[in-house]
Design a protein around this motif. Sequence first.
Motif, PDB file in Angstrom:
ATOM      1  N   GLU A 106     -12.051  32.063 -63.732  1.00 42.47           N
ATOM      2  CA  GLU A 106     -13.323  31.161 -64.302  1.00 42.47           C
ATOM      3  C   GLU A 106     -13.650  31.544 -62.624  1.00 42.47           C
ATOM      4  OE1 GLU A 106     -12.725  27.818 -66.567  1.00 42.47           O
ATOM      5  OE2 GLU A 106     -10.661  28.268 -65.992  1.00 42.47           O
ATOM      6  N   LEU A 107     -15.517  31.479 -62.639  1.00 41.45           N
ATOM      7  CA  LEU A 107     -15.992  31.081 -61.243  1.00 41.45           C
ATOM      8  C   LEU A 107     -16.276  29.951 -60.908  1.00 41.45           C
ATOM      9  CD1 LEU A 107     -17.284  32.258 -58.807  1.00 41.45           C
ATOM     10  CD2 LEU A 107     -19.279  32.376 -60.062  1.00 41.45           C
ATOM     11  N   GLU A 108     -15.509  28.998 -60.021  1.00 40.93           N
ATOM     12  CA  GLU A 108     -16.307  27.582 -59.618  1.00 40.93           C
ATOM     13  C   GLU A 108     -16.867  27.183 -58.384  1.00 40.93           C
ATOM     14  OE1 GLU A 108     -13.416  24.232 -59.701  1.00 40.93           O
ATOM     15  OE2 GLU A 108     -13.184  24.395 -57.683  1.00 40.93           O
ATOM     16  N   VAL A 109     -18.159  27.206 -58.617  1.00 42.25           N
ATOM     17  CA  VAL A 109     -19.154  26.760 -56.787  1.00 42.25           C
ATOM     18  C   VAL A 109     -18.850  25.348 -56.213  1.00 42.25           C
ATOM     19  CG1 VAL A 109     -20.569  28.646 -57.372  1.00 42.25           C
ATOM     20  CG2 VAL A 109     -20.831  26.159 -58.530  1.00 42.25           C
ATOM     21  N   LEU A 110     -18.568  25.760 -54.962  1.00 38.03           N
ATOM     22  CA  LEU A 110     -18.660  24.243 -54.341  1.00 38.03           C
ATOM     23  C   LEU A 110     -19.818  23.939 -53.835  1.00 38.03           C
ATOM     24  CD1 LEU A 110     -17.476  21.438 -52.938  1.00 38.03           C
ATOM     25  CD2 LEU A 110     -16.275  23.224 -51.385  1.00 38.03           C
ATOM     26  N   ILE A 111     -20.372  22.262 -54.437  1.00 37.59           N
ATOM     27  CA  ILE A 111     -21.836  22.820 -54.036  1.00 37.59           C
ATOM     28  C   ILE A 111     -22.227  21.201 -53.195  1.00 37.59           C
ATOM     29  CG2 ILE A 111     -23.271  23.525 -55.734  1.00 37.59           C
ATOM     30  CD1 ILE A 111     -23.333  21.491 -57.874  1.00 37.59           C
ATOM     31  N   PHE A 112     -21.825  21.626 -51.385  1.00 37.40           N
ATOM     32  CA  PHE A 112     -22.321  20.925 -50.876  1.00 37.40           C
ATOM     33  C   PHE A 112     -23.552  19.612 -50.945  1.00 37.40           C
ATOM     34  CE2 PHE A 112     -19.991  24.091 -48.862  1.00 37.40           C
ATOM     35  CZ  PHE A 112     -18.434  23.015 -48.382  1.00 37.40           C
ATOM     36  N   HIS A 113     -24.552  20.540 -51.460  1.00 44.71           N
ATOM     37  CA  HIS A 113     -25.734  19.395 -51.988  1.00 44.71           C
ATOM     38  C   HIS A 113     -26.046  19.843 -52.860  1.00 44.71           C
ATOM     39  CE1 HIS A 113     -25.033  17.432 -47.580  1.00 44.71           C
ATOM     40  NE2 HIS A 113     -25.391  19.829 -47.125  1.00 44.71           N
ATOM     41  N   PHE A 114     -27.178  19.132 -53.639  1.00 49.05           N
ATOM     42  CA  PHE A 114     -27.494  19.456 -54.476  1.00 49.05           C
ATOM     43  C   PHE A 114     -28.915  18.522 -55.948  1.00 49.05           C
ATOM     44  CE2 PHE A 114     -24.173  17.163 -56.784  1.00 49.05           C
ATOM     45  CZ  PHE A 114     -24.799  16.154 -57.376  1.00 49.05           C
ATOM     46  N   ASP A 115     -29.486  19.394 -55.635  1.00 47.24           N
ATOM     47  CA  ASP A 115     -30.953  18.504 -56.674  1.00 47.24           C
ATOM     48  C   ASP A 115     -30.589  18.206 -58.261  1.00 47.24           C
ATOM     49  OD1 ASP A 115     -32.119  20.815 -56.669  1.00 47.24           O
ATOM     50  OD2 ASP A 115     -33.604  20.176 -54.864  1.00 47.24           O
ATOM     51  N   GLN A 116     -31.610  17.616 -59.325  1.00 44.79           N
ATOM     52  CA  GLN A 116     -31.543  18.114 -60.274  1.00 44.79           C
ATOM     53  C   GLN A 116     -31.994  19.852 -60.366  1.00 44.79           C
ATOM     54  OE1 GLN A 116     -34.312  17.074 -63.724  1.00 44.79           O
ATOM     55  NE2 GLN A 116     -33.325  15.320 -63.631  1.00 44.79           N
ATOM     56  N   ALA A 117     -33.413  19.597 -60.221  1.00 41.43           N
ATOM     57  CA  ALA A 117     -33.171  21.804 -59.762  1.00 41.43           C
ATOM     58  C   ALA A 117     -32.170  22.760 -59.573  1.00 41.43           C
ATOM     59  CB  ALA A 117     -34.653  21.409 -59.507  1.00 41.43           C
ATOM     60  N   SER A 118     -31.077  22.800 -59.008  1.00 42.21           N
ATOM     61  CA  SER A 118     -30.837  23.632 -58.104  1.00 42.21           C
ATOM     62  C   SER A 118     -29.519  23.083 -59.000  1.00 42.21           C
ATOM     63  CB  SER A 118     -30.438  23.204 -56.746  1.00 42.21           C
ATOM     64  OG  SER A 118     -29.891  21.900 -55.768  1.00 42.21           O
ATOM     65  N   LEU A 119     -28.951  22.367 -60.013  1.00 45.51           N
ATOM     66  CA  LEU A 119     -27.710  22.142 -60.408  1.00 45.51           C
ATOM     67  C   LEU A 119     -28.033  22.475 -62.034  1.00 45.51           C
ATOM     68  CD1 LEU A 119     -25.154  21.172 -61.660  1.00 45.51           C
ATOM     69  CD2 LEU A 119     -26.407  18.623 -62.062  1.00 45.51           C
ATOM     70  N   PHE A 120     -29.236  22.583 -62.315  1.00 40.49           N
ATOM     71  CA  PHE A 120     -29.679  22.872 -63.640  1.00 40.49           C
ATOM     72  C   PHE A 120     -29.756  24.230 -63.542  1.00 40.49           C
ATOM     73  CE2 PHE A 120     -32.184  19.296 -65.317  1.00 40.49           C
ATOM     74  CZ  PHE A 120     -30.668  17.729 -65.556  1.00 40.49           C
ATOM     75  N   GLY A 121     -30.063  24.735 -62.391  1.00 38.76           N
ATOM     76  CA  GLY A 121     -31.003  26.095 -61.981  1.00 38.76           C
ATOM     77  C   GLY A 121     -29.403  26.886 -62.226  1.00 38.76           C
ATOM     78  N   LEU A 122     -28.249  26.121 -61.699  1.00 38.46           N
ATOM     79  CA  LEU A 122     -26.932  26.860 -62.384  1.00 38.46           C
ATOM     80  C   LEU A 122     -25.846  27.215 -63.465  1.00 38.46           C
ATOM     81  CD1 LEU A 122     -25.301  25.679 -58.125  1.00 38.46           C
ATOM     82  CD2 LEU A 122     -25.367  27.891 -58.736  1.00 38.46           C
ATOM     83  N   LEU A 123     -26.264  25.950 -63.587  1.00 48.46           N
ATOM     84  CA  LEU A 123     -26.108  25.741 -65.435  1.00 48.46           C
ATOM     85  C   LEU A 123     -26.209  26.729 -66.165  1.00 48.46           C
ATOM     86  CD1 LEU A 123     -25.633  21.465 -65.341  1.00 48.46           C
ATOM     87  CD2 LEU A 123     -23.857  22.987 -66.035  1.00 48.46           C
ATOM     88  N   ASP A 124     -27.960  26.760 -65.961  1.00 43.82           N
ATOM     89  CA  ASP A 124     -28.497  27.853 -66.806  1.00 43.82           C
ATOM     90  C   ASP A 124     -27.718  29.079 -66.888  1.00 43.82           C
ATOM     91  OD1 ASP A 124     -29.929  25.249 -67.940  1.00 43.82           O
ATOM     92  OD2 ASP A 124     -32.383  26.874 -66.639  1.00 43.82           O
ATOM     93  N   VAL A 125     -27.924  29.451 -64.890  1.00 48.37           N
ATOM     94  CA  VAL A 125     -26.500  30.853 -65.138  1.00 48.37           C
ATOM     95  C   VAL A 125     -25.374  30.945 -65.521  1.00 48.37           C
ATOM     96  CG1 VAL A 125     -26.249  32.354 -63.439  1.00 48.37           C
ATOM     97  CG2 VAL A 125     -27.719  30.970 -62.820  1.00 48.37           C
ATOM     98  N   GLY A 126     -24.846  30.052 -66.121  1.00 43.58           N
ATOM     99  CA  GLY A 126     -23.609  30.122 -67.083  1.00 43.58           C
ATOM    100  C   GLY A 126     -22.817  29.772 -65.830  1.00 43.58           C
ATOM    101  N   ILE A 127     -22.734  28.885 -64.899  1.00 42.59           N
ATOM    102  CA  ILE A 127     -21.252  28.228 -63.824  1.00 42.59           C
ATOM    103  C   ILE A 127     -21.194  27.123 -65.328  1.00 42.59           C
ATOM    104  CG2 ILE A 127     -21.086  27.781 -62.313  1.00 42.59           C
ATOM    105  CD1 ILE A 127     -21.903  30.031 -61.681  1.00 42.59           C
ATOM    106  N   ARG A 128     -19.745  27.585 -65.263  1.00 40.69           N
ATOM    107  CA  ARG A 128     -19.527  25.748 -65.786  1.00 40.69           C
ATOM    108  C   ARG A 128     -18.625  25.268 -64.929  1.00 40.69           C
ATOM    109  NH1 ARG A 128     -23.419  26.957 -67.516  1.00 40.69           N
ATOM    110  NH2 ARG A 128     -23.267  26.576 -69.852  1.00 40.69           N
ATOM    111  N   ARG A 129     -17.907  25.925 -63.639  1.00 42.14           N
ATOM    112  CA  ARG A 129     -17.163  24.678 -63.388  1.00 42.14           C
ATOM    113  C   ARG A 129     -17.924  24.212 -61.694  1.00 42.14           C
ATOM    114  NH1 ARG A 129     -11.601  23.579 -63.989  1.00 42.14           N
ATOM    115  NH2 ARG A 129     -10.620  24.759 -65.709  1.00 42.14           N
ATOM    116  N   PHE A 130     -17.864  22.813 -61.237  1.00 41.09           N
ATOM    117  CA  PHE A 130     -18.401  23.128 -59.896  1.00 41.09           C
ATOM    118  C   PHE A 130     -17.139  21.968 -59.337  1.00 41.09           C
ATOM    119  CE2 PHE A 130     -21.805  23.802 -63.287  1.00 41.09           C
ATOM    120  CZ  PHE A 130     -22.286  24.014 -62.458  1.00 41.09           C
ATOM    121  N   ALA A 131     -17.368  21.771 -57.781  1.00 43.28           N
ATOM    122  CA  ALA A 131     -16.543  21.210 -56.935  1.00 43.28           C
ATOM    123  C   ALA A 131     -17.818  20.544 -56.416  1.00 43.28           C
ATOM    124  CB  ALA A 131     -16.070  21.917 -55.899  1.00 43.28           C
TER     125      ALA A 131
END
Length: 273
Positions: free
Chosen positions: A231-256
């Motif tokens: 699995e791939l996890e991404v640590l997003i130090f900063h995010f807004d709705q657009a950037s988070l939704f973009g990561l989810l759309d790409v298929g990221i399913r693990r976040f920090a």
Amino acid sequence: MSLQNNKISGQKIHWQAHQSTNTEMPENTTSAMHYAWELGGIPEIDIRQTADGIIIGMHDATPKRTTTAPIADQDTPISELTFAQVQNWDAGIKFSESFRGEKIPSLEQVLDVLSDYPEREVYLDYKQVDLASLAGVIQKYGVERQVIFCHRDQDNCRTMKRLAPEIRTMLWIPDTEIDTRFGEVAEAGFDSLDMIQFHLVDAEEKPEWRYRLQLQFLQNALEQLREAGLELEVLIFHFDQASLFGLLDVGIRRFAVDEPKVFAAELERYYNK
């Protein structure tokens, strides 16, 4: 840039409360652990060992930043202090008066609670512990399958996998090292790893894609890891709705994340849009 909508119906989103939610709760406390669990996330505990061998939750090498340790002890390494000493200090009041009385927890105290809730998990971020002792504590409470051990040194992940085979291991890679380190780890067949975490740092300019790591690299790494069963996890130090939704759309399913409550609210909006 076009973000292909790759929302996977029914696939659970897993998220880590990075550094024990230190923007919303006093870090590495039992209150922070429960806070993350109740929001639907996975708390992270930074682990260090005291002079008498007790593994505790503490990010820094010394108690100065987060506790009321007296001046004489503020710059003393945790490894030179006893558990009884660190229990004398308040680990919550520097964050907020409402957390007065919080103590630095031992890992055993946290795992004792975890063992009562088999659906819960915890990340253990290695700072300074004896790995054999760590494996022993985890196995004592029967929570191997609920633990994700993480560090930037793959050798430590290999050691933990050997000592406690049922735990999961995660190698985290800083932003500046992703290009080279990921290739090296892939070439070695992702030995002893279950997850890899990329640190996503904002680009100096804010184009449509927010992060410095290129989208295509992220997509390729995600596909490569899936094919390898990781699995791939991404640590997003900063995010807004657009950037988070973009990561989810790409298929990221693990976040920090550092803002669990904000993240959970945006996640809710994503699935209700």
